[in-house]
Design an enzyme around this catalytic site. Structure first.
Site, PDB file in Angstrom:
ATOM      1  N   LYS A 189     -77.905  87.117  43.141  1.00 13.77           N
ATOM      2  CA  LYS A 189     -76.910  86.058  42.909  1.00 13.77           C
ATOM      3  C   LYS A 189     -75.695  86.689  42.237  1.00 13.77           C
ATOM      4  O   LYS A 189     -75.466  86.578  41.026  1.00 13.77           O
ATOM      5  CB  LYS A 189     -77.499  84.944  42.043  1.00 13.77           C
ATOM      6  CG  LYS A 189     -76.709  83.634  42.153  1.00 13.77           C
ATOM      7  CD  LYS A 189     -76.792  83.051  43.548  1.00 13.77           C
ATOM      8  CE  LYS A 189     -76.021  81.749  43.666  1.00 13.77           C
ATOM      9  NZ  LYS A 189     -75.947  81.260  45.040  1.00 13.77           N
ATOM     10  N   SER A 381     -75.770  79.004  49.961  1.00 15.19           N
ATOM     11  CA  SER A 381     -76.069  78.347  48.689  1.00 15.19           C
ATOM     12  C   SER A 381     -76.067  76.828  48.893  1.00 15.19           C
ATOM     13  O   SER A 381     -76.920  76.309  49.608  1.00 15.19           O
ATOM     14  CB  SER A 381     -75.086  78.793  47.615  1.00 15.19           C
ATOM     15  OG  SER A 381     -75.687  78.730  46.346  1.00 15.19           O
TER      16      SER A 381
END
Length: 581
Positions: A189, A381
């Site tokens: 991430k 996402s």
């Protein structure tokens, strides 16, 4: 005093009257200008396309205020372009296409769609010529489809492979005395890395190298196919010293002619054997007589176009607003004519709360009608959050997707305010954490852990729902998550998407699932009224896209910093999709 009051009231009344008259006049003018008239196409016409603009799914209505309130971005609807090219292939009056191209503002999934549409047109036996003053990498890739590509004698080209550059802000924040406090789950991430690093982490480098390699292989394989070259020859050329001049482009057959604009015009005249060329623009030809078969059935497939950053509540242009999306999907769910729904997603994500609200509405809709996802350039996402609840996910091979993860960012401005501005703060509280979290004091470990717990909970919710949607064991899903980004091709291999294809693929599959063969395709949301668009011009939502476009190289930096000011604490997003050029 009373006299003055009446005078002011009269002035205000006259002013309001003129404002009302203005909008009434513009509204009537708009009704006439937007009427569905048919454009007349003359024999021997060449379809003239300007591909230097910002590509979108939905067609932007013609703006009656252009020139009055500033310049507009040249929006190009891929759907309108595809339809017009299909029609032109069948139209005996259309003899070929002339394309003006320099540096199209498109992602690689959009490039695939435009390339495919041009190749289908080419099957009609009609010519495609292109002309540019300079040619970017994407322009060169599209020019490979043409029968002949022309460039200005003093023009330049870019043909040196793909790269991705990320801007890092840690040094800036250090100089300003601003402390970033990062919360995330997953080593991949990397969206928050620019705020606490000065370069890429090994994990970030690994995933970018992976998906960049996948995209590169796809687009240069297509280029080799269009040029009838071996892929090894393309790689060899890309590894030479950078090709910049028009003469070099001609030498290596990236273009077929070096010419001034008037000489290019003469080449088209010679091709047609005429002294004057009749042209039709995309805007005018889209109103020409339709030769492609159009359904008259009452059955519909609804395509809900969702483009931009995901935000809670109501948004504006360039955002996917949860409340507005929910309203659109409810409308499609309740409409008896709509038999299936396709979500066209082009988003790097955003608010985790908003993403979850939309996911829930998709679940409710799926119980009544088939819901398919069609991924555009990016559906990562929060964008993947939307797609994972659908019956089937369709992605382009070069789509950027995955990034299944959650993060949060807080900034401590205490040192900046104290040392740089001389501003200090004090407080009185009733309980230990009454003023938590605060952006002007140091966070305690207890406060940090509380927020991290919230991030962890969001990640567990995201991955659990993704595993359910993909019919995977949670452990298998998590091995693909951790914020890792994939291309559509890679995601097809690992099970995060079902099928590789474009929007038409998703529409056809959704119709088949619904059991309908004859149907109309309707796009939502409907275009805004002229009045709404005028109001939007005076708001941030209406002007921000234009501002970012005009800022050029620093536009993405502005957009990133601006995004910090409006984001929720818990985010399911990539931040900015790394620019590939």
């Amino acid at each position: 005093m009373q006299f003055l009051k009446y005078v002011l009231a009269t002035i205000v009344g006259i002013f309001l009257f003129y404002i009302l008259f203005f909008f009434l006049f513009m509204g009537i003018g708009s009704m006439f200008s937007s009427s569905e008239g048919t454009s007349e196409v003359k024999e021997g016409t060449v379809l003239k396309l300007d591909l230097d603009g910002k590509f979108t799914d939905l067609k932007k209505p013609e703006d009656p205020f252009t020139g009055i309130l500033g310049d507009e971005i040249n929006y190009i609807s891929i759907r309108e372009l595809q339809t017009s090219l299909k029609n032109a292939a069948l139209d005996p009056k259309i003899k070929g296409i002339s394309i003006s191209i320099n540096d199209p503002s498109m992602g690689f999934a959009e490039l695939e769609e435009v390339r495919s549409a041009l190749l289908n047109f080419k099957k009609s036996g009609k010519f495609i010529y292109t002309y540019g003053d300079y040619l970017s990498e994407k322009a060169i890739l599209l020019c490979a489809v043409a029968d002949s590509a022309f460039i200005h004698p003093e023009g330049s080209v870019e043909f040196n492979g793909l790269s991705s550059e990320i801007t890092y802000f840690q040094g800036t924040l250090e100089k300003l005395g601003i402390e970033p406090i990062i919360f995330r789950v997953g080593e991949y991430k990397s969206a928050v890395e620019p705020y606490f690093r000065k370069d890429m982490s090994e994990a970030s480098k690994e995933q970018i190298k992976s998906y960049l390699g996948s995209i590169s292989h796809k687009v240069y394989s297509n280029f080799a196919q269009d040029k009838n070259w071996a892929l090894a020859s393309v790689d060899s050329l890309l590894n030479k010293a950078p090709i910049f001049t028009s003469d070099e482009a001609l030498k290596y057959d990236l273009v077929q002619a070096v010419a001034y604009a008037d000489q290019y015009e003469d080449a088209i005249k010679n091709k047609l054997g005429v002294k004057k060329v009749e042209y039709a623009t995309l805007s005018t030809y889209s109103k020409a007589k339709k030769l492609i078969k159009e359904s008259t059935s009452s059955d519909r497939v609804a395509v809900i176009v969702s483009e931009g950053e995901i935000v809670d509540g109501n948004g504006g242009e360039g955002f996917i607003a949860a409340e507005e999306f929910i309203k659109e999907i409810k409308r499609a769910r309740k409409d008896k004519k709509v038999k299936a729904i396709v979500l066209r997603i082009n988003s790097p994500g955003g608010s985790a709360m908003a993403s979850d609200k939309m996911w829930r509405e998709i679940q409710l809709t799926k119980k009544e009608k088939p819901v398919f996802a069609s991924m555009g350039n990016v559906a990562a996402s929060g964008g993947y959050y939307m797609a994972m609840g659908c019956d089937t996910i369709v992605a382009h091979p070069t789509t950027i997707t995955g990034s299944i993860g959650i993060f949060g960012v807080m900034l401590n401005f205490q040192k900046f305010m104290n040392d740089k501005l001389g501003v200090t703060f004090d407080e009185v509280s009733t309980h230990t954490y009454s003023n938590s979290p605060s952006s002007v004091k140091k966070m305690t470990e207890v406060e940090k852990q509380s927020i991290q717990n919230m991030i962890n909970k969001g990640y567990e919710s995201f991955t659990t729902k993704a595993a359910q949607g993909r019919k995977m064991d949670l452990s298998e899903l998590k091995s693909l998550a951790g914020g890792r980004v994939w291309t559509g091709e890679q995601a097809k291999e690992n099970g995060l998407v079902d099928i590789l294809g474009d929007l038409d693929t998703a529409i056809e599959l959704a119709a088949k699932k619904a059991g309908i063969k004859d149907y109309q395709v309707k796009y939502y949301p409907y275009p805004k009224s002229d009045f709404d668009r005028l109001i939007e011009k005076f708001t941030k939502s209406g002007s921000e896209a234009q501002l970012i476009e005009k800022l050029g190289e620093i536009g993405p930096i502005y957009k990133t910093i601006k995004g910090l000011s409006r984001m929720d604490l818990v985010q399911a997003r990539m931040f900015e999709v790394p620019e590939i050029r």
